[in-house]
Design an enzyme around this catalytic site. Structure first.
Site, short mmCIF file in Angstrom:
data_model
loop_
_atom_site.label_atom_id
_atom_site.label_comp_id
_atom_site.label_asym_id
_atom_site.label_seq_id
_atom_site.Cartn_x
_atom_site.Cartn_y
_atom_site.Cartn_z
N SER A 1 54.68 -43.71 27.67
CA SER A 1 54.39 -44.56 28.83
C SER A 1 55.49 -44.51 29.90
O SER A 1 55.18 -44.53 31.10
CB SER A 1 54.14 -46.00 28.39
N ASP B 1 50.07 -37.25 19.28
CA ASP B 1 49.91 -38.35 18.33
C ASP B 1 48.52 -38.35 17.72
O ASP B 1 47.55 -38.70 18.38
CB ASP B 1 50.17 -39.69 19.04
N GLY C 1 51.02 -46.58 16.28
CA GLY C 1 49.63 -46.96 16.59
C GLY C 1 49.34 -46.95 18.08
O GLY C 1 48.23 -46.61 18.48
N ASP D 1 61.12 -42.01 18.36
CA ASP D 1 59.79 -42.15 18.94
C ASP D 1 59.40 -43.62 19.05
O ASP D 1 59.32 -44.32 18.05
CB ASP D 1 58.79 -41.42 18.02
C1 DX5 Z 1 53.31 -44.49 18.62
C2 DX5 Z 1 53.40 -43.01 18.88
C3 DX5 Z 1 54.38 -42.68 19.95
C4 DX5 Z 1 53.98 -43.21 21.31
C5 DX5 Z 1 55.18 -43.47 22.15
O1 DX5 Z 1 52.45 -44.70 17.58
O2 DX5 Z 1 53.78 -42.31 17.72
O3 DX5 Z 1 54.60 -41.28 20.02
O4 DX5 Z 1 53.13 -42.31 21.96
O5 DX5 Z 1 54.80 -44.21 23.26
P1 DX5 Z 1 55.86 -44.96 24.20
O6 DX5 Z 1 56.84 -43.93 24.66
O7 DX5 Z 1 55.01 -45.52 25.29
O8 DX5 Z 1 56.48 -46.01 23.34
ZN ZN Z 2 54.43 -40.24 17.97
#
Ligand code: DX5
Ligand code: ZN
Length: 236
Positions: free
Chosen positions: A215, A37, A164, A192
Site C-alpha cells: 500500500s 501474495d 491476510g 513484510d
Molecule cells: C499481507 C501480505 C503482504 C502485504 C503487504 O498478508 O503478505 O505482502 O501485501 O501490504 P502492506 O505493505 O500494505 O502492509
Molecule cells: Zn506477503
C-alpha cells in the site's frame, strides 16, 4: 560486507485491471523484485492469487518473482508455482506441525505454532530447491523462529503484520527476530507488512535487507521517490 537493500513490490495493492502497466512503473522506478501474495481463504481470511496470475506476471517482467504462499498444504502446490515462473517460493512455518489451540479450527486466525515439524518443513524447502527456485520460510508475528531449518533456506521472511491484507500496521515484535537472524543467518532477510517511511528505518536498523511494500508504494504518485526513500531509510 553489508548486503544492498532491495525493495520488493507486493502487487496486492496494484490495479489488477492494468497489472502490466503497474509492473512497468515499478520496474522503471527501481524495484528489485515482485512479491505475489497467494491466499487461500483458509490459512488466512482472504482469497487472492493462484499460479495463473504468477504466469501472467512472468510474461511481463524478467525481475525475480517471489510467491508468498499463505495457503494450507503448500507442499502440494510447490510444483505449480515453480512451473508458473516463481524464482522464490515462500512457505509458512505454521503449515508444518500442530498449531496452538487458539487457531486449530479452520476459521481461527492468525495461525501460530510453537513446535514446527522440522522434517516435513525441510522436505518442502528441499523440494523447492530441487525445482530450481529459492526456498524461504515465513514466520507469522506470533510464531517464534525455528532456527533448525535455516540451513535449508535461501531466505527468511519475517511477517510484521498478521497475514491476510495489505494496509495494516507494522508490529514492533518483528524487530527482535530480524536482529537474531542478522546474527546467525547469511541468506536474505526480508520483512513484510506495514512498511513505510517511519517503519523502514526500524526494519533496516534491525537487519532486514529486503523490504516488501504494497500500500505505501502503490498509493504514491511518485514511485521513484518512495523507492529511493525506503532504501535510504527516509520519508519520500
Ligand atoms: C499481507 C501480505 C503482504 C502485504 C503487504 O498478508 O503478505 O505482502 O501485501 O501490504 P502492506 O505493505 O500494505 O502492509
Ligand atoms: Zn506477503
Amino acid at each position: 560486507m553489508t548486503k544492498p537493500i532491495e525493495i520488493s513490490a507486493s502487487i496486492l495493492a496494484a490495479d489488477f485491471s492494468r497489472l502490466a502497466d503497474d509492473i512497468k512503473r515499478c520496474e522503471d522506478a527501481g524495484v528489485g523484485r515482485f512479491h505475489i501474495d497467494c491466499m487461500d481463504g483458509h490459512f488466512v481470511p482472504n482469497l487472492t492469487i493462484g499460479p495463473v496470475i504468477v504466469e501472467a506476471v512472468r510474461r511481463h517482467t524478467k525481475l525475480p518473482l517471489e510467491t508468498h504462499l499463505m495457503i494450507e498444504h503448500p507442499g502440494a502446490y510447490i510444483d505449480q508455482y515453480a512451473k508458473a515462473g516463481a524464482d522464490i517460493i515462500q512457505i509458512q512455518a505454521e503449515c508444518y506441525g500442530r498449531r496452538r489451540p487458539s487457531c486449530r479450527q479452520w476459521d481461527q486466525w492468525p495461525k501460530e505454532i510453537d513446535e514446527v515439524d522440522t522434517s516435513s518443513l525441510r522436505g518442502d524447502l528441499k523440494k523447492i530447491r530441487g525445482l530450481g527456485s529459492k526456498a524461504f520460510v515465513v514466520f507469522n508475528p506470533g510464531t517464534p523462529l525455528c532456527e533448525e531449518v535455516l540451513d535449508d533456506c535461501d531466505g527468511v521472511l519475517v511477517m510484521s503484520v498478521n497475514p491476510g491484507f495489505a494496509g495494516q500496521q507494522f508490529m514492533l515484535q518483528a524487530l527482535p527476530k530480524l536482529k537474531r537472524l542478522g546474527s546467525i543467518f547469511k541468506g536474505d532477510i526480508a520483512i513484510d507488512g506495514g512498511i513505510n517511511a517511519q517503519t523502514a528505518p526500524l526494519a533496516l536498523e534491525a537487519g532486514a535487507r529486503v523490504l516488501i511494500t504494497a500500500s505505501y508504494l502503490f498509493s504514491a504518485d511518485n514511485f521513484v521517490d518512495v523507492i529511493q526513500g525506503l532504501k535510504a531509510g527516509r520519508p519520500a
